[in-house]
Design an enzyme around this catalytic site. Sequence first.
Site, mmCIF file in Angstrom:
data_model
loop_
_atom_site.group_PDB
_atom_site.id
_atom_site.type_symbol
_atom_site.label_atom_id
_atom_site.label_comp_id
_atom_site.label_asym_id
_atom_site.label_seq_id
_atom_site.Cartn_x
_atom_site.Cartn_y
_atom_site.Cartn_z
ATOM 1 N N CYS A 121 38.389 27.200 -112.256
ATOM 2 C CA CYS A 121 39.637 26.486 -112.535
ATOM 3 C C CYS A 121 39.870 26.296 -114.031
ATOM 4 O O CYS A 121 38.940 25.976 -114.775
ATOM 5 C CB CYS A 121 39.578 25.124 -111.852
ATOM 6 S SG CYS A 121 41.065 24.163 -112.067
ATOM 7 N N CYS A 165 39.549 17.778 -115.849
ATOM 8 C CA CYS A 165 39.876 17.156 -114.563
ATOM 9 C C CYS A 165 38.611 16.521 -113.996
ATOM 10 O O CYS A 165 37.523 17.075 -114.095
ATOM 11 C CB CYS A 165 40.387 18.239 -113.617
ATOM 12 S SG CYS A 165 40.749 17.642 -111.967
ATOM 13 N N CYS A 217 36.364 18.710 -109.814
ATOM 14 C CA CYS A 217 35.305 19.630 -109.364
ATOM 15 C C CYS A 217 34.339 19.899 -110.508
ATOM 16 O O CYS A 217 34.334 20.968 -111.105
ATOM 17 C CB CYS A 217 35.917 20.933 -108.879
ATOM 18 S SG CYS A 217 37.183 20.699 -107.640
ATOM 19 N N CYS A 223 45.277 24.095 -108.695
ATOM 20 C CA CYS A 223 44.182 23.371 -108.057
ATOM 21 C C CYS A 223 43.701 24.240 -106.915
ATOM 22 O O CYS A 223 44.516 24.754 -106.144
ATOM 23 C CB CYS A 223 44.662 22.009 -107.555
ATOM 24 S SG CYS A 223 43.332 21.121 -106.710
ATOM 25 N N TYR A 238 34.267 1.426 -87.826
ATOM 26 C CA TYR A 238 35.074 2.119 -88.838
ATOM 27 C C TYR A 238 35.620 3.414 -88.218
ATOM 28 O O TYR A 238 35.433 4.507 -88.733
ATOM 29 C CB TYR A 238 34.251 2.438 -90.098
ATOM 30 C CG TYR A 238 33.513 1.258 -90.659
ATOM 31 C CD1 TYR A 238 34.103 0.442 -91.619
ATOM 32 C CD2 TYR A 238 32.223 0.935 -90.222
ATOM 33 C CE1 TYR A 238 33.417 -0.664 -92.137
ATOM 34 C CE2 TYR A 238 31.537 -0.161 -90.734
ATOM 35 C CZ TYR A 238 32.141 -0.948 -91.680
ATOM 36 O OH TYR A 238 31.463 -2.023 -92.194
ATOM 37 N N GLU A 248 38.558 -0.760 -86.263
ATOM 38 C CA GLU A 248 39.113 -0.222 -87.511
ATOM 39 C C GLU A 248 40.170 -1.192 -88.019
ATOM 40 O O GLU A 248 40.893 -1.787 -87.230
ATOM 41 C CB GLU A 248 39.746 1.148 -87.177
ATOM 42 C CG GLU A 248 40.828 1.630 -88.102
ATOM 43 C CD GLU A 248 40.322 2.007 -89.495
ATOM 44 O OE1 GLU A 248 39.263 2.619 -89.614
ATOM 45 O OE2 GLU A 248 41.018 1.630 -90.458
ATOM 46 N N ASP A 275 30.457 4.349 -89.616
ATOM 47 C CA ASP A 275 30.906 5.314 -90.637
ATOM 48 C C ASP A 275 31.745 4.575 -91.684
ATOM 49 O O ASP A 275 32.965 4.756 -91.762
ATOM 50 C CB ASP A 275 31.726 6.414 -89.931
ATOM 51 C CG ASP A 275 32.158 7.522 -90.878
ATOM 52 O OD1 ASP A 275 31.704 7.546 -92.030
ATOM 53 O OD2 ASP A 275 32.967 8.370 -90.451
ATOM 54 N N CYS A 300 29.298 8.422 -96.761
ATOM 55 C CA CYS A 300 29.682 9.335 -97.847
ATOM 56 C C CYS A 300 29.090 8.853 -99.163
ATOM 57 O O CYS A 300 29.464 9.341 -100.214
ATOM 58 C CB CYS A 300 31.200 9.455 -97.929
ATOM 59 S SG CYS A 300 32.017 7.869 -98.086
HETATM 60 C C1 SAM Z 1 34.878 6.834 -93.848
HETATM 61 S S1 SAM Z 1 36.245 6.322 -92.886
HETATM 62 C C2 SAM Z 1 35.653 6.762 -91.276
HETATM 63 C C3 SAM Z 1 36.706 7.200 -90.303
HETATM 64 C C4 SAM Z 1 36.268 7.841 -89.017
HETATM 65 N N1 SAM Z 1 34.954 7.480 -88.579
HETATM 66 C C5 SAM Z 1 36.436 9.337 -89.079
HETATM 67 O O1 SAM Z 1 35.457 10.073 -89.091
HETATM 68 O O2 SAM Z 1 37.581 9.815 -89.149
HETATM 69 C C6 SAM Z 1 36.132 4.603 -92.944
HETATM 70 C C7 SAM Z 1 37.180 3.861 -92.162
HETATM 71 O O3 SAM Z 1 36.845 2.487 -92.189
HETATM 72 C C8 SAM Z 1 38.022 1.691 -92.285
HETATM 73 N N2 SAM Z 1 37.562 0.396 -92.819
HETATM 74 C C9 SAM Z 1 37.141 0.134 -94.072
HETATM 75 N N3 SAM Z 1 36.714 -1.129 -94.176
HETATM 76 C C10 SAM Z 1 36.853 -1.705 -92.955
HETATM 77 C C11 SAM Z 1 36.571 -2.994 -92.427
HETATM 78 N N4 SAM Z 1 36.069 -3.949 -93.186
HETATM 79 N N5 SAM Z 1 36.828 -3.218 -91.127
HETATM 80 C C12 SAM Z 1 37.347 -2.238 -90.353
HETATM 81 N N6 SAM Z 1 37.624 -0.975 -90.792
HETATM 82 C C13 SAM Z 1 37.392 -0.716 -92.080
HETATM 83 C C14 SAM Z 1 38.934 2.521 -93.162
HETATM 84 O O4 SAM Z 1 40.278 2.191 -92.945
HETATM 85 C C15 SAM Z 1 38.599 3.946 -92.699
HETATM 86 O O5 SAM Z 1 39.450 4.343 -91.644
#
Ligand code: SAM
Length: 463
Positions: free
Chosen positions: A69, A75, A78, A170, A322, A343, A392, A419
């Site tokens: 790039c 940037c 990456c 990009c 989540y 969520e 997650d 992540c």
């Molecule tokens: C990394 S994403 C995971 C999404 C899902 N597991 C997927 O694979 O598509 C984290 C999610 O947690 C939600 N989130 C973050 N903090 C939260 C909280 N305190 N209570 C409930 N949900 C939350 C965010 O809106 C987001 O959708």
Amino acid sequence: MPLLEKVKITDIGAEGKAIARVDNQVIFVPMLIPGDVVDIQVSKKRKNFMEGTVVRFHEYSSDRIKPRCIHFGTCGGCKWQHLPYHLQLYYKEKQVKDNLTRIGKVEIPVIYPIIGSDDIYMYRNKLEYAFSDRRWLTREEIISDNNFKEDALGFHIPGLFDKVLDIKECHLQPDPSNAIRDAIRRYAHKKYLSFFNLREQSGFLRNLIIRNTSDGKVMVIVVFYLDEKERISGLMNYLSTEFPQISSLLYIVNTKQNDSLADQVPVLFKGEDHLMESIEGLKFRVGPKSFYQTNIKQSIRLYRAAKEFAGLKGSKIVYDLYTGTGTIANYIAGSAKRVIGIEYIEEAVRDAVINSELNGIKNTSFFAGDIKSILNEQFIRENGHPDIIITDPPRAGMHQDVIKQIVLASPGKVIYISCNPSTQARDVALMSNHYKVVKIQPVDMFPHTHHVENVLLLEKITF
Ligand SMILES: C[S@@+](CC[C@H](N)C(=O)[O-])C[C@H]1O[C@@H](n2cnc3c(N)ncnc32)[C@H](O)[C@@H]1O
């Protein structure tokens, strides 16, 4: 601050920073790779480490490759394009192990080799651009004394919240992503539309979000700062004519100080108000604000790993914390007795429910709200004791109250997808009196960045 001469870079550490050791002290330098030999100007000195920047190269690492790039180096996106992909994977896997060992105090059990991405470019299904009238100018531009157009449509410069790099290419999102961005810029200049100024809170054009699906559908969301109906329609009509492949065209007027769209209502200008994605025959609806994994092919591999770790045979109650749009919940529902997703984005929860309906899934329930308030003893009594918890969380990891609640709920297994290996390791340490790490599966979702996704299987310790 000292200048360190002819220092050899030997490793890569947290946040992808290169590491050298001088007189038994660690020094972190950005944008280098092991094998580089450089002079380093120290900019920060602490008891245990130093930070610095490179001022002169003596030798380039033999591992270096040519970045694809033109924006490489400026940037923030990456930063590892000069590192061959197999080495990127090596350092990501190492990051997972290092964090678990150092922060999590985990003795590494089974760690499966990191799952690399088949596509190392054009793997993203979402990009978010910012408009700014404070373009990032190169050194040459500044010293040339010429007058330059200061409008930019691109990405924020890391650490400089109001400066934006004008992106000309990009390689992260497939066509027509680049063409849409460039067309909007051209149109804005032709029509004298003003770009946002974050400090002064002025200007018409604010953000641009482009999302796409594996089967080529495109969603475009333009965020304006000013509610000027005629000019909004002008740009939206232009986009719709120039890019008939846009299947969802929306806009938002965000008059707040900050860019967060969580409390904003998108207006549908043309097409559908959502995208449809599919995973192994299951259909998923994704609304304009809903979280959806950005590297779809790798997310399937991630979900498979989580499902395999869960070892479901149809009889277990699973909590999916989540849950986002309920992707994991719906993906595993066929192998579980019941799945309960939590969520806090209400729109995502609505999508999660629709996703179950769309796929004829009847054993899921979704709840909207903050997990730390929702997940309590009463909730567990009402919804059934979880045999398995899949969690997650976002990069910040889990709130301590959520961790306490998981431990109290006492499922046999916790599948922790993250992540951010450092917050994951921190959370694992907090659970270590009750759960032990049994299996580890790193997955690379973001080639050319230091980011890595990691799936852990934790099992309850029986005394
Ligand atoms: C990394 S994403 C995971 C999404 C899902 N597991 C997927 O694979 O598509 C984290 C999610 O947690 C939600 N989130 C973050 N903090 C939260 C909280 N305190 N209570 C409930 N949900 C939350 C965010 O809106 C987001 O959708």
